[in-house]
Motif scaffolding. Structure first.
Motif, mmCIF file in Angstrom:
data_model
loop_
_atom_site.group_PDB
_atom_site.id
_atom_site.type_symbol
_atom_site.label_atom_id
_atom_site.label_comp_id
_atom_site.label_asym_id
_atom_site.label_seq_id
_atom_site.Cartn_x
_atom_site.Cartn_y
_atom_site.Cartn_z
ATOM 1 N N MET A 1 1.364 -38.892 -27.536
ATOM 2 C CA MET A 1 0.977 -39.437 -26.239
ATOM 3 C C MET A 1 -0.322 -38.767 -25.776
ATOM 4 S SD MET A 1 2.960 -39.332 -22.521
ATOM 5 C CE MET A 1 4.256 -40.509 -22.942
ATOM 6 N N SER A 2 -1.306 -39.590 -25.458
ATOM 7 C CA SER A 2 -2.579 -39.081 -24.953
ATOM 8 C C SER A 2 -2.892 -39.723 -23.616
ATOM 9 C CB SER A 2 -3.719 -39.390 -25.936
ATOM 10 O OG SER A 2 -3.495 -38.774 -27.182
ATOM 11 N N ILE A 3 -3.348 -38.911 -22.676
ATOM 12 C CA ILE A 3 -3.803 -39.397 -21.372
ATOM 13 C C ILE A 3 -5.194 -38.802 -21.162
ATOM 14 C CG2 ILE A 3 -3.195 -39.722 -18.943
ATOM 15 C CD1 ILE A 3 -0.349 -38.922 -19.621
ATOM 16 N N PRO A 4 -6.245 -39.402 -21.767
ATOM 17 C CA PRO A 4 -7.578 -38.811 -21.744
ATOM 18 C C PRO A 4 -8.118 -38.533 -20.343
ATOM 19 C CG PRO A 4 -7.459 -40.606 -23.342
ATOM 20 C CD PRO A 4 -6.178 -40.632 -22.560
ATOM 21 N N LYS A 5 -7.783 -39.393 -19.398
ATOM 22 C CA LYS A 5 -8.283 -39.248 -18.028
ATOM 23 C C LYS A 5 -7.910 -37.890 -17.445
ATOM 24 C CE LYS A 5 -8.199 -41.797 -13.626
ATOM 25 N NZ LYS A 5 -7.653 -43.014 -12.962
ATOM 26 N N TYR A 6 -6.781 -37.331 -17.870
ATOM 27 C CA TYR A 6 -6.302 -36.043 -17.351
ATOM 28 C C TYR A 6 -6.257 -34.978 -18.436
ATOM 29 C CZ TYR A 6 -5.193 -39.129 -13.527
ATOM 30 O OH TYR A 6 -5.292 -40.069 -12.526
ATOM 31 N N ASP A 7 -6.955 -35.262 -19.552
ATOM 32 C CA ASP A 7 -7.099 -34.305 -20.651
ATOM 33 C C ASP A 7 -5.738 -33.797 -21.126
ATOM 34 O OD1 ASP A 7 -8.422 -32.834 -22.537
ATOM 35 O OD2 ASP A 7 -9.013 -31.200 -21.198
ATOM 36 N N ILE A 8 -4.826 -34.755 -21.391
ATOM 37 C CA ILE A 8 -3.479 -34.439 -21.862
ATOM 38 C C ILE A 8 -3.269 -35.048 -23.244
ATOM 39 C CG2 ILE A 8 -1.001 -34.761 -21.447
ATOM 40 C CD1 ILE A 8 -1.622 -34.931 -18.459
ATOM 41 N N GLN A 9 -2.821 -34.222 -24.191
ATOM 42 C CA GLN A 9 -2.433 -34.673 -25.525
ATOM 43 C C GLN A 9 -1.087 -34.032 -25.841
ATOM 44 O OE1 GLN A 9 -5.624 -32.795 -25.490
ATOM 45 N NE2 GLN A 9 -6.507 -34.651 -24.602
ATOM 46 N N LEU A 10 -0.087 -34.864 -26.112
ATOM 47 C CA LEU A 10 1.268 -34.359 -26.329
ATOM 48 C C LEU A 10 1.848 -34.873 -27.638
ATOM 49 C CD1 LEU A 10 2.787 -34.897 -22.755
ATOM 50 C CD2 LEU A 10 1.849 -32.774 -23.689
ATOM 51 N N GLU A 11 2.600 -34.002 -28.298
ATOM 52 C CA GLU A 11 3.438 -34.371 -29.436
ATOM 53 C C GLU A 11 4.891 -34.327 -28.951
ATOM 54 O OE1 GLU A 11 2.517 -35.271 -32.466
ATOM 55 O OE2 GLU A 11 0.352 -34.892 -32.279
ATOM 56 N N LEU A 12 5.594 -35.448 -29.099
ATOM 57 C CA LEU A 12 6.951 -35.590 -28.595
ATOM 58 C C LEU A 12 7.863 -35.982 -29.745
ATOM 59 C CD1 LEU A 12 6.036 -37.844 -25.519
ATOM 60 C CD2 LEU A 12 6.240 -35.351 -25.519
ATOM 61 N N ALA A 13 9.070 -35.402 -29.760
ATOM 62 C CA ALA A 13 10.039 -35.753 -30.799
ATOM 63 C C ALA A 13 11.443 -35.492 -30.285
ATOM 64 C CB ALA A 13 9.791 -34.945 -32.072
ATOM 65 N N THR A 14 12.383 -36.352 -30.701
ATOM 66 C CA THR A 14 13.781 -36.073 -30.384
ATOM 67 C C THR A 14 14.198 -34.797 -31.118
ATOM 68 O OG1 THR A 14 14.517 -37.494 -32.206
ATOM 69 C CG2 THR A 14 14.323 -38.507 -30.029
#
Length: 391
Positions: free
Chosen positions: A336-349
């Protein structure tokens, strides 16, 4: 909360059929519903609708909203023992009104305190991350004869011995107060947790009005505590664990179903190690596109909300898991990336098999979270709810 509205209504159908066939005629619930109504949204005439922003009054709006067809109080959390063993939990109580508020015949005679058009359902699950074990239970009851209900004074939402109770009413704030969550399954699996808001109440959507489709009234009222300090105990396999951690609460009420072209959603609740919280639900259309009514919110450490639009978010599925129970193919890992707020996430169950195999199947599981925000490394915990993947 997030649940697809026809899914919740279908659950009420299942419970209603069980009651009507199991009870004597004089004890029957005073409502009926067809499968077509359940799956298609049903007749909305006579029910109250969410049609625009409104003023909320507390503690009243933490309680029930009769007249709206569907309502739920939803808690999830990630908690840990002193040694670091992790558990996730989900505890949700649903209220469904089977008749519009003006539909009862004023000349009807009531011979039993079993008569009601209020139906309550509960879902309760515990995930043991270390053992990759997921246990769950569903129950339902009519909102009569003290079996189930929701009230403000004193504040209590309950379904038999599953309950949400306000703590310290004499000294706590009517808007932001701690509650005790108590529930026990037939096999003895249980929670006894105190959850206390660590941030102010969030009004999701437009000041608490969360529009989900084109038609007027196709919306919900949506309140949330995105971070709640949590402590208490979890019982699993006859072992009792003292735990602490963080929880999330959603409270929604509405009448309308989602748009016909919407087949499901992926709902993320994420608590980041830097104090930020992120809610994002992606409504999926049947043609594979993302609904323009998809929305999210970023909550800063002080509780201030910033709305996230689908144009802000890049969500890529990296892996999937096939349920051995239903055959459904669920995503299990995302970027998940939200460039506007400089967020990059790796998510997993945290482990794959956290499917809720209840009246209508869906997935509700705990997440691992890692990545960057503002150039700094972050971690966190979260939950994912996925609906509409069942075959």
């Amino acid at each position: 909360m997030k649940k697809i509205y026809w899914t919740i209504f279908a659950l009420t159908l299942v419970a209603g059929i069980v009651w009507i066939t199991a009870e004597n005629e004089e004890d029957e619930i005073t409502a009926s519903i067809s499968v077509a109504e359940a799956m298609g949204g049903g007749d909305e005439e006579g029910y109250l609708r969410a049609t625009g922003p409104r003023e909320f009054v507390f503690p009243d709006d933490h309680g029930p909203h009769p007249g709206f067809r569907t309502e739920w109080w939803y808690y999830t959390g990630n908690v840990f023992t002193e040694s670091g063993r992790q558990f996730g939990y989900q505890f949700t109580i649903f209220r469904s009104q089977l008749n519009p508020p003006d539909s009862l015949n004023s000349d009807q005679q009531f011979y039993s305190n079993w008569n009601t058009d209020q139906l309550y359902l509960g879902h309760f699950a515990i995930s043991d991350v270390e053992e990759e074990e997921h246990v769950f239970e569903e129950r339902y009851s009519r909102g009569a004869a003290g079996l189930a209900g929701a009230q403000v004074e004193p504040y209590r939402i309950w379904l038999e011995d599953w309950e949400i109770i306000r703590m310290n009413p004499e000294t706590s704030d009517d808007k932001n107060f701690p509650v005790q969550l108590k529930a026990k399954m037939e096999d003895g699996s249980a929670i006894n947790l105190t959850v206390t808001p660590a941030k102010p109440l969030v009004l999701q959507g437009e000041d608490g009005y969360d529009k989900k489709g084109e038609e007027q009234g196709n919306a919900s009222y949506y309140l949330a505590f995105t971070r709640m300090d949590t402590e208490g105990s979890i019982t699993l396999n006859d072992q009792n664990f003292e735990v602490s951690g963080s929880s999330w609460m959603d409270h929604e009420w509405s009448t309308s179903a989602l748009d016909r072209e919407q087949e499901g959603w992926d709902w993320f609740s994420i608590q980041l190690s830097n104090g930020y919280d992120l809610m994002y639900y992606q409504l999926r259309n049947a043609d594979g596109s993302v609904s323009r009514f998809t929305v999210g919110s970023l909550i800063d450490p002080e509780g201030n909300k910033t709305t996230i639009t689908p144009e802000d978010v890049e969500l890529e599925v990296l892996d999937r898991w096939t349920s051995p129970h239903s055959g459904a193919l669920y995503p299990s890992q995302w970027k998940m990336s939200i460039p506007k707020y400089d967020i990059q996430l790796e998510l997993a169950t945290l482990f794959p098999d956290q499917e809720m195999d209840v009246s209508v199947r869906y997935y509700e599981g705990t997440l691992s979270v890692s990545g960057q925000m503002g150039g700094e490394q972050i971690g966190g915990n979260g939950f994912i709810e996925m609906t509409g993947y069942e075959e």
